[in-house]
Design an enzyme around this catalytic site. Structure first.
Site, PDB file in Angstrom:
ATOM      1  N   GLU A  34      32.487  30.777  44.066  1.00 20.00           N
ATOM      2  CA  GLU A  34      33.618  31.700  43.983  1.00 20.00           C
ATOM      3  C   GLU A  34      34.444  31.619  45.272  1.00 20.00           C
ATOM      4  O   GLU A  34      35.665  31.575  45.246  1.00 20.00           O
ATOM      5  CB  GLU A  34      33.105  33.138  43.775  1.00 20.00           C
ATOM      6  CG  GLU A  34      34.237  34.152  43.728  1.00 20.00           C
ATOM      7  CD  GLU A  34      33.760  35.573  43.457  1.00 20.00           C
ATOM      8  OE1 GLU A  34      32.535  35.785  43.381  1.00 20.00           O
ATOM      9  OE2 GLU A  34      34.623  36.453  43.328  1.00 20.00           O
TER      10      GLU A  34
ATOM     11  N   SER B  52      37.260  42.203  37.173  1.00 17.54           N
ATOM     12  CA  SER B  52      38.534  41.587  36.800  1.00 17.54           C
ATOM     13  C   SER B  52      38.530  41.182  35.335  1.00 17.54           C
ATOM     14  O   SER B  52      37.591  40.536  34.875  1.00 17.54           O
ATOM     15  CB  SER B  52      38.798  40.349  37.653  1.00 17.54           C
ATOM     16  OG  SER B  52      38.969  40.723  38.990  1.00 17.54           O
TER      17      SER B  52
ATOM     18  N   GLN C   1      33.071  39.002  35.649  1.00 14.03           N
ATOM     19  CA  GLN C   1      31.995  39.057  36.646  1.00 14.03           C
ATOM     20  C   GLN C   1      31.590  40.505  36.923  1.00 14.03           C
ATOM     21  O   GLN C   1      32.374  41.272  37.487  1.00 14.03           O
ATOM     22  CB  GLN C   1      32.500  38.411  37.945  1.00 14.03           C
ATOM     23  CG  GLN C   1      31.512  38.461  39.090  1.00 14.03           C
ATOM     24  CD  GLN C   1      32.125  37.939  40.380  1.00 14.03           C
ATOM     25  OE1 GLN C   1      33.326  38.119  40.599  1.00 14.03           O
ATOM     26  NE2 GLN C   1      31.328  37.304  41.203  1.00 14.03           N
TER      27      GLN C   1
ATOM     28  N   TYR D 233      29.562  42.228  39.185  1.00 12.16           N
ATOM     29  CA  TYR D 233      28.779  42.341  40.418  1.00 12.16           C
ATOM     30  C   TYR D 233      28.944  43.733  41.037  1.00 12.16           C
ATOM     31  O   TYR D 233      27.996  44.490  41.161  1.00 12.16           O
ATOM     32  CB  TYR D 233      29.242  41.286  41.436  1.00 12.16           C
ATOM     33  CG  TYR D 233      28.616  39.915  41.315  1.00 12.16           C
ATOM     34  CD1 TYR D 233      28.152  39.417  40.116  1.00 12.16           C
ATOM     35  CD2 TYR D 233      28.506  39.093  42.446  1.00 12.16           C
ATOM     36  CE1 TYR D 233      27.600  38.152  40.026  1.00 12.16           C
ATOM     37  CE2 TYR D 233      27.952  37.833  42.376  1.00 12.16           C
ATOM     38  CZ  TYR D 233      27.501  37.352  41.171  1.00 12.16           C
ATOM     39  OH  TYR D 233      26.961  36.103  41.104  1.00 12.16           O
ATOM     40  N   SER D 234      30.192  44.039  41.458  1.00 11.40           N
ATOM     41  CA  SER D 234      30.432  45.245  42.275  1.00 11.40           C
ATOM     42  C   SER D 234      30.173  46.538  41.521  1.00 11.40           C
ATOM     43  O   SER D 234      30.411  46.638  40.319  1.00 11.40           O
ATOM     44  CB  SER D 234      31.884  45.259  42.768  1.00 11.40           C
ATOM     45  OG  SER D 234      32.174  44.075  43.443  1.00 11.40           O
TER      46      SER D 234
HETATM   47  C1  LIG Z   1      41.580  42.087  43.065  1.00 10.27           C
HETATM   48  C2  LIG Z   1      40.108  42.250  43.103  1.00 10.27           C
HETATM   49  C3  LIG Z   1      39.349  41.682  42.101  1.00 10.27           C
HETATM   50  C4  LIG Z   1      37.956  41.863  42.085  1.00 10.27           C
HETATM   51  N1  LIG Z   1      37.257  41.333  41.037  1.00 10.27           N
HETATM   52  C5  LIG Z   1      35.927  41.568  40.962  1.00 10.27           C
HETATM   53  C6  LIG Z   1      35.187  41.128  39.841  1.00 10.27           C
HETATM   54  O1  LIG Z   1      35.717  40.517  38.918  1.00 10.27           O
HETATM   55  N2  LIG Z   1      33.874  41.426  39.773  1.00 10.27           N
HETATM   56  C7  LIG Z   1      33.238  42.092  40.769  1.00 10.27           C
HETATM   57  O2  LIG Z   1      32.039  42.292  40.660  1.00 10.27           O
HETATM   58  N3  LIG Z   1      33.915  42.536  41.856  1.00 10.27           N
HETATM   59  C8  LIG Z   1      35.245  42.299  41.977  1.00 10.27           C
HETATM   60  N4  LIG Z   1      35.941  42.767  43.060  1.00 10.27           N
HETATM   61  C9  LIG Z   1      35.242  43.577  44.049  1.00 10.27           C
HETATM   62  C10 LIG Z   1      35.027  42.946  45.406  1.00 10.27           C
HETATM   63  O3  LIG Z   1      34.007  41.975  45.368  1.00 10.27           O
HETATM   64  C11 LIG Z   1      34.708  44.067  46.396  1.00 10.27           C
HETATM   65  O4  LIG Z   1      35.890  44.837  46.523  1.00 10.27           O
HETATM   66  C12 LIG Z   1      34.290  43.552  47.746  1.00 10.27           C
HETATM   67  O5  LIG Z   1      33.012  42.963  47.683  1.00 10.27           O
HETATM   68  C13 LIG Z   1      34.281  44.669  48.820  1.00 10.27           C
HETATM   69  O6  LIG Z   1      33.563  45.778  48.404  1.00 10.27           O
HETATM   70  P1  LIG Z   1      34.213  47.261  48.516  1.00 10.27           P
HETATM   71  O7  LIG Z   1      35.527  47.203  47.833  1.00 10.27           O
HETATM   72  O8  LIG Z   1      33.200  48.195  48.044  1.00 10.27           O
HETATM   73  O9  LIG Z   1      34.505  47.476  50.051  1.00 10.27           O
HETATM   74  P2  LIG Z   1      33.467  48.036  51.165  1.00 10.27           P
HETATM   75  O10 LIG Z   1      32.227  47.235  51.110  1.00 10.27           O
HETATM   76  O11 LIG Z   1      33.380  49.492  51.067  1.00 10.27           O
HETATM   77  O12 LIG Z   1      34.265  47.619  52.493  1.00 10.27           O
HETATM   78  C14 LIG Z   1      35.304  48.417  53.093  1.00 10.27           C
HETATM   79  C15 LIG Z   1      35.664  47.771  54.434  1.00 10.27           C
HETATM   80  O13 LIG Z   1      34.531  47.804  55.307  1.00 10.27           O
HETATM   81  C16 LIG Z   1      34.211  46.535  55.757  1.00 10.27           C
HETATM   82  N5  LIG Z   1      32.769  46.384  55.902  1.00 10.27           N
HETATM   83  C17 LIG Z   1      31.802  46.675  54.996  1.00 10.27           C
HETATM   84  N6  LIG Z   1      30.592  46.380  55.486  1.00 10.27           N
HETATM   85  C18 LIG Z   1      30.772  45.886  56.732  1.00 10.27           C
HETATM   86  C19 LIG Z   1      29.904  45.396  57.749  1.00 10.27           C
HETATM   87  N7  LIG Z   1      28.582  45.325  57.579  1.00 10.27           N
HETATM   88  N8  LIG Z   1      30.468  44.973  58.900  1.00 10.27           N
HETATM   89  C20 LIG Z   1      31.806  45.010  59.073  1.00 10.27           C
HETATM   90  N9  LIG Z   1      32.670  45.450  58.168  1.00 10.27           N
HETATM   91  C21 LIG Z   1      32.166  45.894  57.001  1.00 10.27           C
HETATM   92  C22 LIG Z   1      34.757  45.587  54.699  1.00 10.27           C
HETATM   93  O14 LIG Z   1      34.969  44.292  55.231  1.00 10.27           O
HETATM   94  C23 LIG Z   1      36.041  46.294  54.302  1.00 10.27           C
HETATM   95  O15 LIG Z   1      37.061  45.948  55.203  1.00 10.27           O
HETATM   96  C24 LIG Z   1      37.329  42.579  43.115  1.00 10.27           C
HETATM   97  C25 LIG Z   1      38.098  43.118  44.142  1.00 10.27           C
HETATM   98  C26 LIG Z   1      39.465  42.970  44.150  1.00 10.27           C
HETATM   99  C27 LIG Z   1      40.249  43.553  45.257  1.00 10.27           C
END
Ligand SMILES: Cc1cc2nc3c(=O)[nH]c(=O)nc-3n(C[C@H](O)[C@H](O)[C@H](O)COP(=O)(O)OP(=O)(O)OC[C@H]3O[C@@H](n4cnc5c(N)ncnc54)[C@H](O)[C@@H]3O)c2cc1C
Ligand SMILES: Cc1cc2nc3c(=O)[nH]c(=O)nc-3n(C[C@H](O)[C@H](O)[C@H](O)COP(=O)(O)OP(=O)(O)OC[C@H]3O[C@@H](n4cnc5c(N)ncnc54)[C@H](O)[C@@H]3O)c2cc1C
Lengths: 371, 385
Positions: B253, B170, B135, B137-138
């Site tokens: 998902e 992932s 996937q 996305y991020s």
């Molecule tokens: C084990 C693992 C597997 C993953 N696998 C995939 C994958 O296969 N493909 C993929 O695309 N992505 C994947 N991800 C990514 C995942 O979708 C993102 O980590 C997630 O969407 C959060 O984004 P970030 O890490 O940038 O955190 P951030 O968005 O920077 O968030 C940091 C903190 O701030 C908080 N926060 C952010 N915005 C707000 C708001 N508006 N209000 C309140 N709190 C807020 C969040 O809740 C979090 O606690 C994976 C992540 C992990 C940990």
């Protein structure tokens, strides 16, 4: 098992109940009774009986509508939303279910009198501050062909107003359930001023005479009649508390949209938004447990204990959360008697204790799950 | 009704005997940890002959994707039959024959948004475990604010030219294909310029770099696209409307991540975990009892929402609730498993610690708990701001 979705009939029943209760028994109705020093409204109960609510668990032969436990839970849920006070749980759910376990002509007659709204019941079990039916100590002694009952019951919900009492007492080789008129010689009732403004009594039994005719089910075997009745009551009480939580939550969300501080509605603050959203999740999860308990009681009552205790534990927890957040998010006004939230909080505390508290039911769940 | 029950009972009988006859003994331990999962794909090395046999037998019946239509490799089961399927699998403590992002995420999105040709082309290899998907996305600057993706696909007539970087992808280093959110219109508002595009990971210009996790494993990667050429027809749904596909996929998902709560790790009930540990700690027991009460009610809610969806009363934002409640519960459960394990559970080899650490990601991946709460407060409760 049937689906965990309300049937069309259940939805219609709940909608009709809501329509009626919003008119006949909004929260101000309970407030009015309290201010007038009353704990029940018999006229309201007659109207409910006329709509078939008193007979929701009673067979059609005995004049009931026999809609089942899921339907009873749907009604209790609507009552909970506006804190409706009525003998519904004690009479239409608990006593009716107990009487249904006995299939003699007397029981059928008694059921008919419940369905018509003519007779109300209360369940006298508790002797200490906690629900513990198996630990009942109330003494009986043999007297000719009958018994004499001596002792005291506490927290008899609806006990000061009820026409009849189901009394749990210890006999030679076990527990026995008696079905007695509340005005029998030797019975003294004292209504207690309860925090939820409803009827609960302390009842003294002083050499009260009872015959075999007064025994519900078999001597020394109360539980085969009482256990299903308790499960039915616990499920409906859980439904009432889930309704209460939904009522308190609804008021709170409305307030978050109305109340302005710092120039914006307080619902714009994420600190409150997330707590409200969490509470909504808790309410949704509890609603599933309630629906499941109703289905299990209707379809597989022998195996419903886990489902019922799960529902009561969850509903107890959710209702308490909802009223605490409700008061907190209302700020100062939530603390005032003129505002309704306090009524929700006090009823939630009483509902938490009645028919077994969180720990009592969580233990049943845990045992059933191999703890 | 009685007739239907009869048909369902017959289905159960037939399924039960098929499972008894076909599920290898080694696949009857209910395990669902990283070491036991079969992910499939071109690079897959079966952990055992039993794992291979189990997959092949299930593929022949459509049981890797029981509810998908038969023509796409499924068994075409109804919701009632699906319930029976899971009950019978649990009765035997059978492992899932195959798990993958293709099954959980891309499949449902293709079934909803794909053309008939796309479905016929992409779904059967997923069902057979031949193609493994990841996937995309991020991105470094697009986590919770997913619509802020900057990796782009330029329209070059017969193909797209893709450049940019994904992160937290992932299993990108093991996957055969990736479904990616790519910006196709840089002028449009951020939600309106994204397309959902399918890419072959062996295309020239795709590279991956593994990232090590706190659990010691490194199942996710940085993924780089450097002038990657992608055939035009590999867009799912309309160009610039990829956000609709992305959101639909996310609801699946989230449901998958919350459903995993019940089976994560050893898949054993908390009561049994405590009993095994011999712990007499009443505080731990009380915490575990609460978690058990909540866990059962969350599981019922999952069932209820599926029943509602089938009855046409779908609650669109329900997946946010299930995701939030399911993953927070899962984290709680694994904390209890660790506490019950005492110092035994602190040794890497014991196996509990990696699972415990892995659950911490459940409330981050697929949208964080905070994002779920914001979705609920906005869309369900109507709180603005
Ligand atoms: C084990 C693992 C597997 C993953 N696998 C995939 C994958 O296969 N493909 C993929 O695309 N992505 C994947 N991800 C990514 C995942 O979708 C993102 O980590 C997630 O969407 C959060 O984004 P970030 O890490 O940038 O955190 P951030 O968005 O920077 O968030 C940091 C903190 O701030 C908080 N926060 C952010 N915005 C707000 C708001 N508006 N209000 C309140 N709190 C807020 C969040 O809740 C979090 O606690 C994976 C992540 C992990 C940990
Ligand atoms: C028993 C009692 C005694 C009191 N005695 C006195 C007294 O002697 N003298 C006196 O002057 N006052 C007194 N007060 C008033 C008290 O100080 C106020 O009730 C309190 O400051 C909250 O204000 P409010 O009631 O208007 O609630 P609101 O400000 O309307 O708050 C409602 C809810 O919104 C939350 N909220 C508000 N703004 C934000 C934000 N920016 N971010 C997140 N959440 C927010 C609050 O925390 C609360 O949960 C008393 C109150 C009580 C209950």
């Amino acid at each position: 098992m049937a689906k965990l979705v309300r049937t069309e009939e259940e939805v219609m029943l709940a909608d009709a109940a809501r329509g009626f209760l919003d008119q006949a028994a909004p929260v101000v109705h309970l407030r009015g009774l309290r201010d007038a020093g009353q704990t029940q409204d018999r006229a309201l109960w007659s109207e409910m009986a006329a709509m078939g609510w008193a007979g929701v668990l009673i067979p059609e032969e005995a004049g009931g509508s026999d809609m089942g436990h899921a339907a009873a839970c749907a009604l209790a849920g609507e009552m909970g939303k506006t804190l409706v006070t009525s003998p519904f749980l004690s009479t239409a759910v608990i006593a009716a279910t107990a009487l249904r376990q006995v299939s003699d002509a007397r029981a059928v007659q008694a059921l008919a009198r419940i369905a018509s709204g003519e007779v109300t019941y209360a369940l006298a079990i508790d002797e200490g501050a906690k629900f513990a039916p198996e630990a009942t100590q109330m003494q009986t002694r043999a007297d000719g062909n009958g018994f004499r009952l001596n002792g005291e019951k506490r927290f008899v919900v609806d006990g000061a107003n009820a026409d009849r009492l189901l009394v749990l007492a210890r006999t030679d080789a076990g527990l026995t359930l008696f079905d007695l008129p509340a005005d029998r010689d030797g019975i003294t009732r004292e209504g207690q001023a309860m925090i939820d403004s409803r009827d609960a009594a302390r009842i003294e039994f002083s050499d009260v005479a009872a015959t075999g005719e007064d025994v519900l089910g078999q001597v020394d075997d109360a539980m085969s009649v009482l256990a299903p009745a308790l499960r039915a009551g616990q499920a409906a009480l859980a439904a009432e508390m889930a309704g209460l939580a939904a009522g308190a939550f609804g008021m709170t969300v409305e307030y978050l949209k109305e109340r302005k501080q710092f120039g914006v509605p307080i619902g714009a603050f994420q600190a409150l938004q997330h707590r409200a959203a969490h509470l909504w999740c808790e309410c949704e999860v509890t609603a599933s447990a309630i629906l499941n308990a109703g289905r299990m009681l209707d379809e597989d009552p022998e195996n419903a204990a886990l489902a019922v205790s799960l529902a009561k534990a969850r509903a107890t927890d959710t209702a308490q959360r909802a009223v605490q957040e409700g008061v907190q998010m209302h700020g100062g006004i939530g603390m005032t008697d003129a505002f309704d939230m306090g009524f929700y909080m006090k009823r939630a505390r009483v509902g938490a204790e009645w028919l077994g508290d969180y720990g009592y039911h969580a233990n049943i769940v845990a045992q059933a799950r191999g703890f | 009704m009685a007739e239907e029950d009869g048909a369902l009972a017959a289905f159960r009988d037939e399924l039960r005997s098929w499972l008894e006859a076909n599920c290898p003994a080694d696949m009857r331990d209910g395990r669902n940890d990283e070491a036991s999962i079969c992910w499939g794909g071109k690079n897959w090395n079966f952990a055992s002959e039993a794992q291979r046999t189990w997959l092949q037998r299930c593929v022949s019946k459509g049981y890797t994707v029981p509810t998908w239509p038969v023509e796409y490799g499924g068994a075409g089961l109804s919701r009632d039959q699906e319930k029976v399927f899971h009950q019978e699998m649990r009765r035997l403590n059978a492992r899932y024959p195959l798990q993958s992002f293709g099954i959980w995420m891309l499949g449902p999105a293709l079934l909803h948004f794909g053309t008939h040709e796309q479905k016929l082309h992409y779904l059967p290899p997923i069902a057979r475990g031949e193609i493994r998907w990841c996937q995309g996305y991020s991105e470094p600057g697009a986590g919770s604010d997913l619509a802020n993706v900057q990796s782009r696909a330029e329209d070059k007539g017969d193909h797209w030219l893709v450049n940019g970087q994904k992160i937290w992808t992932s299993y990108a280093d093991q996957a055969d294909w990736i479904f990616a959110l790519l910006r196709t219109d840089r002028e449009a508002p951020k939600h309106k310029g994204i397309s959902f595009i399918l890419l072959d990971m062996t295309s020239p210009g795709v590279t991956t770099r593994p990232i090590k996790l706190i659990s010691g494993a490194s199942p996710f990667c940085e993924t780089f696209f450097d002038n990657v050429e992608v055939p035009r027809e590999q867009v799912v749904g309309e160009v610039n409307r990829g956000w609709d596909v992305a959101k639909y996929l996310l609801t699946h998902e989230r449901e998958m991540i919350s459903a995993a709560g019940g089976t994560m790790g050893s898949g054993r009930a908390l009561g049994a975990v405590l009993a095994d540990s011999g712990s007499t700690d009443t505080v731990l027991r009380a915490d575990a009892m609460r978690a058990e009460v909540d866990g059962l009610a969350v599981a019922l809610t999952l069932e209820r929402y599926k029943d509602q969806a089938e009855a046409g009363q779908g609650a669109g934002d329900a997946s946010a609730m299930l995701k939030y409640m399911g993953t927070e519960l899962n984290k709680r459960n694994l904390e209890l498993v660790m506490a019950a394990g005492g110092s035994d559970a602190l040794i890497w080899e014991d196996g509990r610690a990696p699972n415990w650490l892995r659950t911490k990601a459940n409330s981050i991946e697929g949208g964080t708990s905070e994002v779920m709460l914001s979705i609920i407060s906005k869309r369900v409760l109507g709180l603005s701001g």
